[in-house]
Motif scaffolding. Sequence first.
Motif, PDB file in Angstrom:
ATOM      1  N   THR A 286       0.865  -1.184   0.000  1.00 47.24           N
ATOM      2  CA  THR A 286       0.000   0.000   0.000  1.00 47.24           C
ATOM      3  C   THR A 286       0.895   1.225   0.000  1.00 47.24           C
ATOM      4  N   TRP A 287       0.363   2.327  -0.493  1.00 46.49           N
ATOM      5  CA  TRP A 287       1.172   3.544  -0.558  1.00 46.49           C
ATOM      6  C   TRP A 287       1.563   4.037   0.831  1.00 46.49           C
ATOM      7  N   GLY A 288       0.617   4.009   1.757  1.00 51.09           N
ATOM      8  CA  GLY A 288       0.935   4.432   3.117  1.00 51.09           C
ATOM      9  C   GLY A 288       1.909   3.493   3.797  1.00 51.09           C
ATOM     10  N   GLY A 289       1.760   2.194   3.553  1.00 51.48           N
ATOM     11  CA  GLY A 289       2.704   1.249   4.131  1.00 51.48           C
ATOM     12  C   GLY A 289       4.111   1.430   3.594  1.00 51.48           C
ATOM     13  N   MET A 290       4.236   1.773   2.310  1.00 49.99           N
ATOM     14  CA  MET A 290       5.558   2.027   1.741  1.00 49.99           C
ATOM     15  C   MET A 290       6.193   3.257   2.370  1.00 49.99           C
ATOM     16  N   LEU A 291       5.397   4.287   2.643  1.00 51.93           N
ATOM     17  CA  LEU A 291       5.933   5.471   3.321  1.00 51.93           C
ATOM     18  C   LEU A 291       6.376   5.133   4.738  1.00 51.93           C
ATOM     19  N   SER A 292       5.613   4.259   5.396  1.00 51.58           N
ATOM     20  CA  SER A 292       5.994   3.860   6.742  1.00 51.58           C
ATOM     21  C   SER A 292       7.332   3.118   6.734  1.00 51.58           C
ATOM     22  N   ASP A 293       7.504   2.232   5.761  1.00 54.97           N
ATOM     23  CA  ASP A 293       8.783   1.526   5.663  1.00 54.97           C
ATOM     24  C   ASP A 293       9.931   2.469   5.301  1.00 54.97           C
ATOM     25  N   ALA A 294       9.628   3.470   4.470  1.00 55.51           N
ATOM     26  CA  ALA A 294      10.679   4.388   4.017  1.00 55.51           C
ATOM     27  C   ALA A 294      11.126   5.347   5.103  1.00 55.51           C
ATOM     28  N   SER A 295      10.295   5.538   6.131  1.00 54.57           N
ATOM     29  CA  SER A 295      10.654   6.496   7.186  1.00 54.57           C
ATOM     30  C   SER A 295      11.890   6.063   7.968  1.00 54.57           C
ATOM     31  N   ARG A 296      12.266   4.809   7.859  1.00 52.88           N
ATOM     32  CA  ARG A 296      13.454   4.331   8.579  1.00 52.88           C
ATOM     33  C   ARG A 296      14.739   4.551   7.799  1.00 52.88           C
ATOM     34  N   PHE A 297      14.611   4.988   6.541  1.00 52.02           N
ATOM     35  CA  PHE A 297      15.802   5.127   5.689  1.00 52.02           C
ATOM     36  C   PHE A 297      15.844   6.564   5.145  1.00 52.02           C
ATOM     37  N   TYR A 298      16.227   7.482   6.002  1.00 56.95           N
ATOM     38  CA  TYR A 298      16.239   8.886   5.609  1.00 56.95           C
ATOM     39  C   TYR A 298      17.334   9.201   4.596  1.00 56.95           C
TER      40      TYR A 298
END
Length: 334
Positions: A286-298
Amino acid sequence: MTAPPDVSGTAAEADPEASLKGVGKKAIQGRSLGQIAWLRLKRDKVAIGGAIVIVLLILVAIAALLLDRVFDVVHPNEFHQDLIDTENGTLAPLGTFGGISGDHPLGIEPVNGRDILARIFAGSWISLLIASLATVLSVVIGTTMGIIAGYFGGWVDTLISRLMDVFLAFPLLVFAMALVGVLPDTAFGLSPEMVRISLLIFIIGFFNWPYIGRIVRGQTLSLREREFVDAARSLGARGPYILFRELLPNLVAPILVYATLLIPTNILFESALSFLGVGINAPTATWGGMLSDASRFYTMPHFMLWPGLAIFVTVLAFNLFGDGLRDALDPRAR
């Protein structure tokens, strides 16, 4: 005193048959309210552009559902560990800018190497499905409650209005997080994914109906005093007939406009729930789930850029089309 000039036989003399020639070929045709609204909407290039993007997004979502779940062509959860740099201990994609290549145009995710384009493509149908069905649920409940409250008034209006106030003051985000935590993963014979999708549709749709309910109530308070409603009453029409045959057709325009503006709000809310970890379970894309995963890799902006851009384009397209539709359906618009 001179006599008036004789104009018989000249061009000033009107020939009745000649004046009627061509009337049948250029007959004046009236335009319905729908035709007038369509002409106004066609002049708004920005709204038409938003509508084209929305149609393309719907086609992409349908194609994603078929290719991912029916034909098993797209593999959004396929790992590509061979494309991850593990020798230096970084677990980052090999290559430039997140591993962009011909096989992976938008790059790959760090750690597991899943293709970002495939996950955005596969996640489009879930985001649009939840947002659209939740909007339908909100519109049905809000329209029914609003038109009943506005037409009958009295204690019915007071009861429904206070109910709207309770729902508007309800901490929806906290309730969603609590409800997701207590419900089982499987229920009613549904898979865990379908249970979570149904739960999000219910939460988003059921608790957002007061917004459109207030709009419909206000419009109904104005329409119930109009002449066509009095005429229907004088002919013996009862309440249900007046509600759904006289008032509801005149409420279609504001309902359509608000629905187009409510869909992007629901998309953002679904993304926020997925971002907080109470949306669709992993590894479903999901788009929101991908953003959640991406928040750990700034340090890897490509991981967050593409799903954020997908949400941005979708919300912008619906907002632009909703604004244009509102102007087109406004009878006071020029």
